[in-house]
Enzyme design. Structure first.
Site, PDB file in Angstrom:
ATOM      1  N   HIS A   1     -18.402  26.905 -33.184  1.00 42.23           N
ATOM      2  CA  HIS A   1     -17.690  25.792 -32.533  1.00 42.23           C
ATOM      3  C   HIS A   1     -16.685  26.365 -31.538  1.00 42.23           C
ATOM      4  O   HIS A   1     -15.616  26.865 -31.919  1.00 42.23           O
ATOM      5  CB  HIS A   1     -16.978  24.907 -33.545  1.00 42.23           C
TER       6      HIS A   1
ATOM      7  N   TYR B   1      -7.580  13.926 -21.515  1.00 42.46           N
ATOM      8  CA  TYR B   1      -6.662  15.060 -21.300  1.00 42.46           C
ATOM      9  C   TYR B   1      -7.299  15.991 -20.277  1.00 42.46           C
ATOM     10  O   TYR B   1      -8.510  15.970 -20.082  1.00 42.46           O
ATOM     11  CB  TYR B   1      -6.388  15.816 -22.607  1.00 42.46           C
TER      12      TYR B   1
ATOM     13  N   HIS C   1     -15.042  19.806 -38.382  1.00 44.37           N
ATOM     14  CA  HIS C   1     -13.739  20.032 -39.015  1.00 44.37           C
ATOM     15  C   HIS C   1     -13.529  19.201 -40.286  1.00 44.37           C
ATOM     16  O   HIS C   1     -12.476  18.587 -40.496  1.00 44.37           O
ATOM     17  CB  HIS C   1     -12.601  19.744 -38.021  1.00 44.37           C
TER      18      HIS C   1
ATOM     19  N   ASP D   1     -13.069  27.271 -32.383  1.00 44.42           N
ATOM     20  CA  ASP D   1     -12.573  26.141 -31.574  1.00 44.42           C
ATOM     21  C   ASP D   1     -11.824  26.621 -30.323  1.00 44.42           C
ATOM     22  O   ASP D   1     -11.081  25.849 -29.699  1.00 44.42           O
ATOM     23  CB  ASP D   1     -11.700  25.183 -32.376  1.00 44.42           C
TER      24      ASP D   1
HETATM   25  C1  0GY Z   1     -12.105  20.095 -30.841  1.00 45.39           C
HETATM   26  C2  0GY Z   1     -11.081  19.086 -31.024  1.00 45.39           C
HETATM   27  C3  0GY Z   1     -10.536  18.239 -30.124  1.00 45.39           C
HETATM   28  C4  0GY Z   1     -11.058  17.909 -28.846  1.00 45.39           C
HETATM   29  C5  0GY Z   1     -12.351  17.679 -28.609  1.00 45.39           C
HETATM   30  O1  0GY Z   1     -14.112  16.908 -27.343  1.00 45.39           O
HETATM   31  C6  0GY Z   1     -12.906  17.102 -27.377  1.00 45.39           C
HETATM   32  O2  0GY Z   1     -12.157  16.808 -26.451  1.00 45.39           O
HETATM   33  O3  0GY Z   1     -13.257  17.942 -29.528  1.00 45.39           O
HETATM   34  C7  0GY Z   1      -9.328  17.527 -30.544  1.00 45.39           C
HETATM   35  O4  0GY Z   1      -8.547  17.120 -29.673  1.00 45.39           O
HETATM   36  O5  0GY Z   1      -9.127  17.355 -31.769  1.00 45.39           O
HETATM   37  O6  0GY Z   1     -12.855  20.389 -31.746  1.00 45.39           O
HETATM   38  O7  0GY Z   1     -12.212  20.647 -29.762  1.00 45.39           O
END
Ligand code: 0GY
Length: 305
Positions: free
Chosen positions: A32, A50, A182, A258
């Protein structure tokens, strides 16, 4: 300039990650992680919630080598919407060492799905985290799931624990392997024996097609990172949750860094420390090999497994 060195204007993901003390098993997969942009080459989606740092494929592959991983699974993040070009570019420059999880809309053509497959995509991601995405109708998602099933792909789902009851029927009717990001984001303050986390364990127990990433202690932790005093056992409050999932479902768990950790507000984790989290949640060599090698290889590189 070192590949890890901060480029002016980039979000401050942890520069100069430490070398893990834990030695990863041979052939380990970071299952991941993301690539972001670079934004001038692969623009971010207009509907994004974001704007991330740029985080290039070269930096991701350098981190992979530095930590001791051999392969990556690169997951499409919401800031790129359903524009998978940055992901595909990274896959195509990985020398077969990366697979991908894409985001697609109902309008995707069969030829586009075939091209994604040829690039190394093996799954689609459905995101239900309300701060990250607008609502997509369930019938659209189910239609996509039915279309990717013949390709042998799976569905990755991202949601928060409090929303599992409402999403249960949809998740359990998905026709493919389903991989949860997660651990379904448990609220660690409630404890590992809480009704909420028990429901997640029930979800996995009753549905043999459901897998879980036991990643992101840095997102879930309330106790947080260690003090900067040489202590390497970070995020201890998440250990019982991840360990419970690993020990209960050893053949259906994945782990990832991550990187580059989008949306973290309080601190940026040292990826070397994150790797040192692994033996706390997978305490035997056998569990570690399943988590880091056998399971991701079975899902993403079945021909090489
Ligand atoms: C992650 C978690 C996040 C973001 C995203 O797709 C995404 O923007 O997954 C988060 O903000 O919790 O796993 O990257």
């Amino acid at each position: 300039m070192s590949i890890f060195e901060k480029t002016p204007g980039w979000l401050d993901w942890y520069q100069g990650p430490s070398k893990p003390h834990f030695q990863l098993p041979a052939g380990a997969v970071d299952a991941h992680c993301h690539v972001f942009g670079p934004g001038d080459q692969f623009p971010y989606a207009p509907e994004r919630k974001y704007t991330p740092c740029d985080a290039s494929k070269a930096q991701l592959f350098a981190l992979r080598d530095h930590l001791g991983f051999v392969r990556n699974v690169i997951v499409q993040a919401t800031c790129h919407g359903a524009d998978n070009r940055a992901l595909v570019d990274a896959l195509q420059h990985s020398g077969g060492k990366a697979r991908g999880v894409a985001t697609v809309r109902r309008s995707v053509s069969d030829a586009e799905l075939q091209a994604l497959h040829a690039a190394g995509v093996r799954g689609v991601r459905f995101n239900f985290v309300k701060r990250l995405v607008d609502f997509t109708p369930r019938d659209e998602l189910m239609e996509i799931a039915e279309r990717i099933k013949p390709l042998g792909w799976h569905v990755v789902i991202y949601f928060e624990a409090v929303d599992l009851p409402e999403l249960w029927d949809f998740f359990t009717s998905l026709p493919t392997t389903v991989v949860v990001d997660h651990m379904g984001r448990p609220d660690v303050k409630q404890g590992v024996d809480s009704d909420e986390f028990s429901l997640f364990l029930q979800f996995m127990r009753e549905h043999g097609n459901v897998w879980s990433k036991v990643s992101c202690p840095e997102r879930l932790s309330v106790s947080g990172p260690p003090a900067l005093n040489g202590e390497r056992s970070a995020y201890r409050d998440v250990v019982p949750f991840a360990r419970k999932v690993v020990e209960s479902f050893p053949d259906r768990v994945l782990w990832g860094t991550d990187w580059p950790h989008p949306n973290l507000k309080n601190h940026m984790p040292d990826d070397g420390l994150l790797v040192d989290f692994i033996p706390h949640i997978a305490p035997t060599a056998q569990l570690q090999r399943k988590l880091l090698v056998d399971n991701p290889m079975r899902l993403y590189w079945p021909d090489e497994h």
